[in-house]
Structure formats: C-alpha cells, structure tokens
Design a protein around this motif. Structure first.
Motif, PDB file in Angstrom:
ATOM      1  N   LEU A  44       0.818  -1.210   0.000  1.00  0.00           N
ATOM      2  CA  LEU A  44       0.000   0.000   0.000  1.00  0.00           C
ATOM      3  C   LEU A  44       0.858   1.268   0.000  1.00  0.00           C
ATOM      4  O   LEU A  44       0.466   2.289  -0.569  1.00  0.00           O
ATOM      5  N   ILE A  45       2.021   1.197   0.607  1.00  0.00           N
ATOM      6  CA  ILE A  45       2.945   2.346   0.560  1.00  0.00           C
ATOM      7  C   ILE A  45       3.311   2.648  -0.888  1.00  0.00           C
ATOM      8  O   ILE A  45       3.287   3.800  -1.338  1.00  0.00           O
ATOM      9  N   ALA A  46       3.665   1.598  -1.627  1.00  0.00           N
ATOM     10  CA  ALA A  46       4.050   1.788  -3.022  1.00  0.00           C
ATOM     11  C   ALA A  46       2.907   2.370  -3.844  1.00  0.00           C
ATOM     12  O   ALA A  46       3.106   3.280  -4.671  1.00  0.00           O
ATOM     13  N   ILE A  47       1.695   1.895  -3.610  1.00  0.00           N
ATOM     14  CA  ILE A  47       0.557   2.358  -4.407  1.00  0.00           C
ATOM     15  C   ILE A  47       0.171   3.795  -4.052  1.00  0.00           C
ATOM     16  O   ILE A  47      -0.144   4.598  -4.935  1.00  0.00           O
ATOM     17  N   THR A  48       0.198   4.124  -2.766  1.00  0.00           N
ATOM     18  CA  THR A  48      -0.170   5.496  -2.374  1.00  0.00           C
ATOM     19  C   THR A  48       0.873   6.506  -2.827  1.00  0.00           C
ATOM     20  O   THR A  48       0.589   7.710  -2.889  1.00  0.00           O
ATOM     21  N   ASN A  49       2.074   6.050  -3.164  1.00  0.00           N
ATOM     22  CA  ASN A  49       3.097   6.943  -3.700  1.00  0.00           C
ATOM     23  C   ASN A  49       3.097   6.979  -5.223  1.00  0.00           C
ATOM     24  O   ASN A  49       3.914   7.684  -5.823  1.00  0.00           O
ATOM     25  N   ASP A  50       2.206   6.218  -5.847  1.00  0.00           N
ATOM     26  CA  ASP A  50       2.136   6.141  -7.309  1.00  0.00           C
ATOM     27  C   ASP A  50       1.101   7.153  -7.810  1.00  0.00           C
ATOM     28  O   ASP A  50      -0.091   7.042  -7.516  1.00  0.00           O
ATOM     29  N   SER A  51       1.545   8.126  -8.561  1.00  0.00           N
ATOM     30  CA  SER A  51       0.653   9.194  -9.025  1.00  0.00           C
ATOM     31  C   SER A  51      -0.436   8.691  -9.967  1.00  0.00           C
ATOM     32  O   SER A  51      -1.467   9.346 -10.139  1.00  0.00           O
ATOM     33  N   SER A  52      -0.228   7.525 -10.564  1.00  0.00           N
ATOM     34  CA  SER A  52      -1.216   7.003 -11.508  1.00  0.00           C
ATOM     35  C   SER A  52      -2.261   6.101 -10.836  1.00  0.00           C
ATOM     36  O   SER A  52      -3.189   5.632 -11.488  1.00  0.00           O
ATOM     37  N   ALA A  53      -2.106   5.848  -9.557  1.00  0.00           N
ATOM     38  CA  ALA A  53      -3.002   4.919  -8.858  1.00  0.00           C
ATOM     39  C   ALA A  53      -4.272   5.617  -8.379  1.00  0.00           C
ATOM     40  O   ALA A  53      -4.354   6.853  -8.343  1.00  0.00           O
ATOM     41  N   ASP A  54      -5.244   4.819  -8.028  1.00  0.00           N
ATOM     42  CA  ASP A  54      -6.472   5.318  -7.396  1.00  0.00           C
ATOM     43  C   ASP A  54      -6.139   5.570  -5.927  1.00  0.00           C
ATOM     44  O   ASP A  54      -6.347   4.721  -5.063  1.00  0.00           O
ATOM     45  N   ARG A  55      -5.654   6.767  -5.655  1.00  0.00           N
ATOM     46  CA  ARG A  55      -5.095   7.039  -4.333  1.00  0.00           C
ATOM     47  C   ARG A  55      -6.141   7.029  -3.227  1.00  0.00           C
ATOM     48  O   ARG A  55      -5.858   6.574  -2.115  1.00  0.00           O
ATOM     49  N   ASP A  56      -7.318   7.545  -3.507  1.00  0.00           N
ATOM     50  CA  ASP A  56      -8.342   7.551  -2.457  1.00  0.00           C
ATOM     51  C   ASP A  56      -8.683   6.129  -2.024  1.00  0.00           C
ATOM     52  O   ASP A  56      -8.828   5.846  -0.835  1.00  0.00           O
ATOM     53  N   ARG A  57      -8.809   5.246  -2.991  1.00  0.00           N
ATOM     54  CA  ARG A  57      -9.091   3.853  -2.683  1.00  0.00           C
ATOM     55  C   ARG A  57      -7.939   3.225  -1.901  1.00  0.00           C
ATOM     56  O   ARG A  57      -8.151   2.489  -0.923  1.00  0.00           O
ATOM     57  N   ALA A  58      -6.714   3.532  -2.318  1.00  0.00           N
ATOM     58  CA  ALA A  58      -5.534   2.989  -1.638  1.00  0.00           C
ATOM     59  C   ALA A  58      -5.410   3.555  -0.226  1.00  0.00           C
ATOM     60  O   ALA A  58      -5.055   2.832   0.719  1.00  0.00           O
ATOM     61  N   GLU A  59      -5.689   4.844  -0.050  1.00  0.00           N
ATOM     62  CA  GLU A  59      -5.599   5.450   1.282  1.00  0.00           C
ATOM     63  C   GLU A  59      -6.648   4.868   2.224  1.00  0.00           C
ATOM     64  O   GLU A  59      -6.391   4.681   3.419  1.00  0.00           O
ATOM     65  N   ALA A  60      -7.833   4.573   1.712  1.00  0.00           N
ATOM     66  CA  ALA A  60      -8.859   3.947   2.547  1.00  0.00           C
ATOM     67  C   ALA A  60      -8.397   2.567   3.020  1.00  0.00           C
ATOM     68  O   ALA A  60      -8.622   2.181   4.185  1.00  0.00           O
ATOM     69  N   LEU A  61      -7.739   1.814   2.125  1.00  0.00           N
ATOM     70  CA  LEU A  61      -7.187   0.519   2.524  1.00  0.00           C
ATOM     71  C   LEU A  61      -6.043   0.695   3.513  1.00  0.00           C
ATOM     72  O   LEU A  61      -5.891  -0.094   4.457  1.00  0.00           O
TER      73      LEU A  61
END
Length: 453
Positions: free
Chosen positions: A195-212
């Motif tokens: 989740l750290i990697a995904i929340t740092n990825d500008s192309s990811a669905d960050r809101d969804r990742a932050e909720a997880l």
C-alpha cells in the motif's frame, strides 16, 4: 502534540480535511525493566529461560514510588487511597483490576502505563507469542508508511493490485476479529508495504488505496497496543490520520478519530481520549441522518467517550454516552462492524459491562453481564473481552470460582488476546494463590503458560 481540527465541519470535501501537524512524532517507546534475583541471574547465566514474570505490578509501583523518594503514606494521599490499600497492592495481596486505577497511579508517579504493567509479555510458543516475532517487520513497514510522500525504500517486487489487496485486507480483518494475532502479524507488514508503493504512485487510485491504508493501519494499531508496543500504536494511528486527511471523507475522519481515542485509552491519557471523541462527534454530526456508516461511527465514538468518562469516574457522562449508543444501535444491523468497530446492539451491552467495571460497581458488572447475548456477536476478540470484564466483576465481588470460570472461558475463546492483557495477569496471579477454587489446577496451568508460576 495535538491534532488540530477545524471545528466547523462543512459539507464540501475540501472542508472535511483534517489540518494535521506535519510528521508529528511520538517517541513513547515502552520498555520493560527487569529485576532479577541472584537465582534468576544464575539461571540465565546457564542459558536457561526465566519462566516466571517475577516482577509483579505491585513491585513496579513500589519501585516507581521509591524513585520519587515517597513513602507509602505520601503516595496514598496523592491518589486518595488508604495506606492499607496501597500496601496490599504493592505486596500483591490486592490486584489492580481497573485500567482507571493503573492510569491514575502512572500519572501521579510520572511514568508510562507500560512501566507499571510490564508489557510487552513474551510467551513460550510461537502460536501464543501473538505476533511479537513479526514486530520488527511491522515496525519497519509503519516507519516507511509515515515518511513524506515519495520517500520510501527501494521495492523488491511489484505490489499487488488494489483488488487483490482489498481481498487480503478483508482476510486480515477476519484474523483481527478472531484474535489470531500471530497469523495477522505474518500478513500485515507485506500489505502495508504494498500500500505504501501504491499510495506513492501518481497514476493509482489514491483515495481507494488510502482507505485501505487506514484499515490496515487500524489492525497494526490494535495488535501493537495489545502486545504492549505502544509506540507502534501511535505510528499506526498517525498514518490513519494522514489517510483521512488526504481523502477528506467524513467516514474516514471518524474512523481515524475512533482509533486515536483507542491509542489514548491504552496509554491512560483519558482527557485527550475523551476530547478526541467529542471533537469527532461534533464534526460528523451533520452527516449522521443521511449515512448509516456515519451513524455507526457516531455510535462507536459515543462508546469510546463512555469508556473514557468511566475511567475518569464520571458515571453521569459515561451512562449518557452509553444511552446514545444504545439508541443508535437499535436502528442499525445487529451484525454491524463498520471499520472494525463491531458497533451493534451486543457490543453496546458489552461496553455497559466494561463501564460498570471501570466505575468500580461490581454488582452492576454482573447484572449487566447477565443481559449480554454474547453468542450473537461474531468476534472472538469481543467475546473474550466480555468474559474478561465479567471475570473482573466476579473477582471484585469475591466470587472467585465464578471469576475463574469466566476467565478460563475467555482464554478458550481467544488465548492470544487474553494472555497479553495486564488485567488478566493480575487476576490470574491472585486466583493462583487462592487454593480454594474448584478449577484450581486449570488456573495453575494458565498461570504457568503465562509465566506467572
């Protein structure tokens, strides 16, 4: 440090965001001191394990008192107790069966709660070690998660997809409710790392990742506080608050605030816990009537406030918050578990038992316990907590056989939860020396595996 929140809770997403102090740090590592007799030191010198928790909570209190240069009369006066009461506590003849009393002693003596409880406790087997072995890995993951966005260690593999991580988080949440903390410790660090990697990825669905991320950090907070690694509990809740701030959704704000209350309750910081609950209630109130998730968090925060007030020995406020939680629970699903709060009708009755215990009203503990439909809640952790509070009530009523029955039942349901609780250790130590129990052998066996014999 304090969380700075805008008390005006507007409906727009931007105005729902918390103003969090950047990278505020909590260095509250709780380290256990060990006092060894010459016999114990010799055993260690031979490479043997020390099988007993030799330093009792009473001895820890006496040690802290001596460090202040106080006699028993001085400390007793400062906490509003008799010298006889304090002497019995220090000599192990009277167990401390309420967190409110432990917190009061810690505050007056100027020590952290963990110095008096002796956490963390280690156990003889991997299964009962309850996740201690994975704490270093969890610590590293939480440290990375708390770094500023864009700063992280080099990844050794590609992270799992958000869809896969959502499934993994759900499975981990079930382990948390089942109180299987060894298994939870084995899967949680890698979930956080991905989740750290995904929340740092500008192309990811960050809101969804932050909720997880918030949900994963909640599990890290619960296991860390249970095991006595309270610094990790703080680190985990910091990251939850950041996730809530980044997304700005009121349900995430409420969930992070609920966990913030939990951290402070574990540290016996009762006024901050109470204030955090009340502040969060003010913020989500405009949304309660339109959203059942917010309504459940509203009820869960009232339960947090009830526990905080009970430990402050304010019965009127504690009962008032309990009543509001009951009212809300009546209109929500009986199996509700929004954000792992287990907010439902059964859990409100479990909290009523706990509130009576903390208020020092043992008869109310037992009478309320009789009305709890404990089999109706799908959480081993909650069931074990109920039986532990019930055991404390019986023990305060000097009904030791009933206390032993309740405690052994709790241990059968969730041993990894029960055997890491300071309250349980105090009761087991006292029952161990009773000599009059119908189930004395079973209590002695429990004392042995808890390293109290």
């Amino acid at each position: 440090m304090q969380l700075i929140c805008d008390k005006r809770f507007r409906r727009s997403k931007a105005d729902l965001r918390f103003r969090v102090l950047s990278h505020w740090q909590f260095f509250c590592q709780c380290r256990r001191s060990s006092v060894l007799s010459s016999k114990q030191a010799t055993a260690r010198g031979r490479g043997g394990d020390v099988a007993t928790e030799y330093v009792t909570q009473g001895q820890r209190i006496a040690r802290a008192r001596h460090r202040k240069g106080w006699d028993q009369a001085t400390l007793a006066e400062k906490i509003g107790r008799s010298v006889s009461w304090l002497s019995k506590v220090e000599n192990g003849r009277l167990p401390l069966d309420r967190m409110s009393v432990v917190g009061q002693l810690a505050e007056v003596l100027g020590v952290e709660v963990a110095e008096l409880t002796g956490q963390p406790y280690r156990h003889e087997t991997t299964e009962l070690d309850s996740g201690h072995a994975t704490v270093p890995e969890l610590r590293l993951a939480l440290q990375q998660a708390s770094l500023p966005s864009g700063v992280m260690l080099r990844a050794t593999r590609e992270p799992r997809s958000l869809q896969e991580l959502e499934a993994n988080v759900r499975l981990a949440e079930q382990l948390r409710q089942d109180a299987k903390f060894t298994a939870l410790g084995e899967v949680l660090p890698s979930i956080l790392t991905d989740l750290i990697a995904i929340t740092n990825d500008s192309s990811a669905d960050r809101d969804r990742a932050e909720a997880l991320m918030l949900r994963a950090c909640h599990m890290a907070r619960v296991s860390s506080n249970l095991l006595g690694h309270h610094d990790l509990g703080w680190t985990a809740v910091q990251r939850e608050l950041v996730a809530a701030h980044r997304v700005g959704a009121p349900d995430l704000v409420a969930a992070a605030s609920w966990d913030l209350c939990g951290v402070w309750l574990h540290e016996a910081q009762l006024d901050p816990a109470k204030d955090a609950a009340l502040s969060a209630l003010d913020q989500i109130e405009p949304h309660v009537s339109t959203d059942d998730t917010i309504k459940a968090m509203w009820g869960a925060l009232h339960l947090r406030a009830a526990v905080a007030y009970s430990r402050l020995w304010d019965q009127r406020e504690a009962e008032s918050h309990l009543e509001e939680a009951r009212r809300v629970a009546e209109v929500l699903p009986r199996d509700g578990n929004v954000f792992q709060t287990q907010f439902n009708q059964v859990n409100t009755t479990i909290h009523a038992v706990e509130v009576s215990m903390e208020l020092g009203r043992p008869r109310d503990v037992i009478s309320r316990a009789e009305h709890v439909e404990i089999a109706q809640i799908a959480s081993s952790e909650r069931q074990a907590h109920y039986w532990t509070c019930t055991a404390a009530g019986y023990h305060m009523n000097r009904k030791d056989n009933e206390a032993a029955d309740a405690l052994l039942r709790a241990d059968r349901i969730a041993p990894q939860h029960v055997r890491n609780r300071p309250l349980v250790r105090n009761i087991v130590r006292d029952l161990r020396d009773s000599g009059k129990l119908h189930r004395q052998r079973e209590i002695l066996n429990l004392a042995k595996v808890m390293r109290l014999l």
